[in-house]
Design a protein around this motif. Structure first.
Motif, PDB file in Angstrom:
ATOM      1  N   PHE A   1       0.850  -1.283  -0.190  1.00  0.00           N
ATOM      2  CA  PHE A   1       0.013  -0.023   0.053  1.00  0.00           C
ATOM      3  C   PHE A   1       0.845   1.232  -0.014  1.00  0.00           C
ATOM      4  CE2 PHE A   1      -2.256  -3.543   2.274  1.00  0.00           C
ATOM      5  CZ  PHE A   1      -3.576  -3.427   1.493  1.00  0.00           C
TER       6      PHE A   1
ATOM      7  N   GLU B   1      -0.801   4.617   0.781  1.00  0.00           N
ATOM      8  CA  GLU B   1      -0.975   4.754   2.184  1.00  0.00           C
ATOM      9  C   GLU B   1      -0.023   5.180   3.274  1.00  0.00           C
ATOM     10  OE1 GLU B   1      -3.885   5.086   3.820  1.00  0.00           O
ATOM     11  OE2 GLU B   1      -4.719   4.956   1.818  1.00  0.00           O
TER      12      GLU B   1
ATOM     13  N   ARG C   1       0.526   8.665   2.395  1.00  0.00           N
ATOM     14  CA  ARG C   1      -0.407   9.349   3.017  1.00  0.00           C
ATOM     15  C   ARG C   1      -0.002   9.577   4.672  1.00  0.00           C
ATOM     16  NH1 ARG C   1      -5.909   9.248   4.749  1.00  0.00           N
ATOM     17  NH2 ARG C   1      -6.022   6.880   4.754  1.00  0.00           N
ATOM     18  N   ARG C   2       0.339   8.335   5.185  1.00  0.00           N
ATOM     19  CA  ARG C   2       0.788   8.186   6.646  1.00  0.00           C
ATOM     20  C   ARG C   2       1.779   9.205   7.019  1.00  0.00           C
ATOM     21  NH1 ARG C   2       1.721   2.368   9.156  1.00  0.00           N
ATOM     22  NH2 ARG C   2       1.773   3.122  11.625  1.00  0.00           N
TER      23      ARG C   2
ATOM     24  N   TYR D   1      -3.201  10.360  11.093  1.00  0.00           N
ATOM     25  CA  TYR D   1      -3.330   9.347   9.891  1.00  0.00           C
ATOM     26  C   TYR D   1      -4.480   8.397  10.299  1.00  0.00           C
ATOM     27  CZ  TYR D   1      -2.916   5.497   6.805  1.00  0.00           C
ATOM     28  OH  TYR D   1      -3.082   4.294   5.972  1.00  0.00           O
TER      29      TYR D   1
ATOM     30  N   PRO E   1      -6.050   5.112   8.676  1.00  0.00           N
ATOM     31  CA  PRO E   1      -6.047   4.015   7.757  1.00  0.00           C
ATOM     32  C   PRO E   1      -7.537   3.606   7.264  1.00  0.00           C
ATOM     33  CG  PRO E   1      -5.646   2.874   9.919  1.00  0.00           C
ATOM     34  CD  PRO E   1      -5.912   4.626  10.077  1.00  0.00           C
ATOM     35  N   PRO E   2      -7.673   3.315   5.946  1.00  0.00           N
ATOM     36  CA  PRO E   2      -8.920   2.689   5.480  1.00  0.00           C
ATOM     37  C   PRO E   2      -9.413   1.756   6.210  1.00  0.00           C
ATOM     38  CG  PRO E   2      -7.027   2.860   3.644  1.00  0.00           C
ATOM     39  CD  PRO E   2      -6.638   3.212   5.049  1.00  0.00           C
TER      40      PRO E   2
END
Length: 239
Positions: A126, A129, A132-133, A141, A143-144
């Motif tokens: 990922f 991700e 993004r983190r 952050y 997570p999905p």
């Protein structure tokens, strides 16, 4: 718990099999830790069971005026195991223990699609991700399908308000997770994100460690943080 309780004792569970596996994977530079299933179902390792027993011996030796009158627990298996093992040792010492009250708000941080993945696995599977983190920062952050650390703080504020009223003037023990201990420092002590980052940089919340607050003028005052009783010593790891 805003000063309503007399004392609040928050303990991180003993070492879990995931704690041990993640530490081995990181030390060996492996992407996979070899742990699957649900995070909530991860049990204690042999070391974790020993730590739980040691914590129980420490608890049994507390003077009556310091012994918990209320026991709250995360619904996660490793937390429940730690508290039950500890209480078995307290009973063996001839002392009564309070009934265990499971509260979902003491659960570990929910990581959604990233559950039980190493950082290396997240980077590999990922990458968006991981980026993004890094951009959002660990505390913001989300997570999905999961929670940010600030989401954890929000549910702990609710818990604190409820416990403050329900268990006013009592000594409360809560068996939980590193994320819970950290975010209670934010909720109770008012630590900023910058302060929390400094706390994290100093080292992880240790397995079987005790963090304790006592009622003082205007609220709860921190008495100790991340202290592992000598009887429960035996390793440091992260969820």
């Amino acid at each position: 718990m805003a000063g309503g309780v007399r004392e609040l004792l928050v303990v991180r569970h003993g070492e879990s099999t995931a704690n041990a596996a993640f530490a081995r994977a990181e030390a060996a530079g492996l992407v996979e830790a070899g742990i699957d299933g649900r995070d909530a179902d991860v049990p204690l390792s042999a070391r974790g069971r020993a730590q739980a027993a040691g914590f129980g011996r420490w608890l049994a030796a507390l003077p009556e005026e310091e012994f918990p009158e209320v026991a709250l627990c995360s619904p996660y298996r490793r937390a429940g195991q730690t508290l039950r093992i500890a209480f078995d040792h307290v009973r063996t010492a001839g002392r009564a223990v309070p009934e265990i009250v499971v509260d979902d708000r003491l659960r570990d941080r929910v990581t959604g699609t990233l559950e039980l993945l190493t950082r290396a696995a997240i980077d590999e599977r990922f990458p968006a991700e991981a980026a993004r983190r890094a951009a959002a920062g660990e505390f913001a952050y989300r997570p999905p399908g999961g929670e940010s650390m600030m989401d954890v703080a929000a549910r702990l504020r609710q818990l604190c308000a409820d416990v403050s009223t329900r268990f006013a003037d009592l000594r409360v023990l809560a068996m939980a997770h590193d994320a819970v201990v950290l975010m209670l420092r934010h909720v109770i002590d008012g630590l900023s994100i910058h302060d929390l980052q400094r706390v994290v940089a100093a080292g992880p919340v240790r397995n079987a460690s005790v963090t304790r607050w006592a009622r003082d003028t205007g609220g709860l005052r921190l008495l100790e943080y991340n202290t592992v009783p000598a009887a429960a010593a035996g390793g440091v790891s992260e969820d």
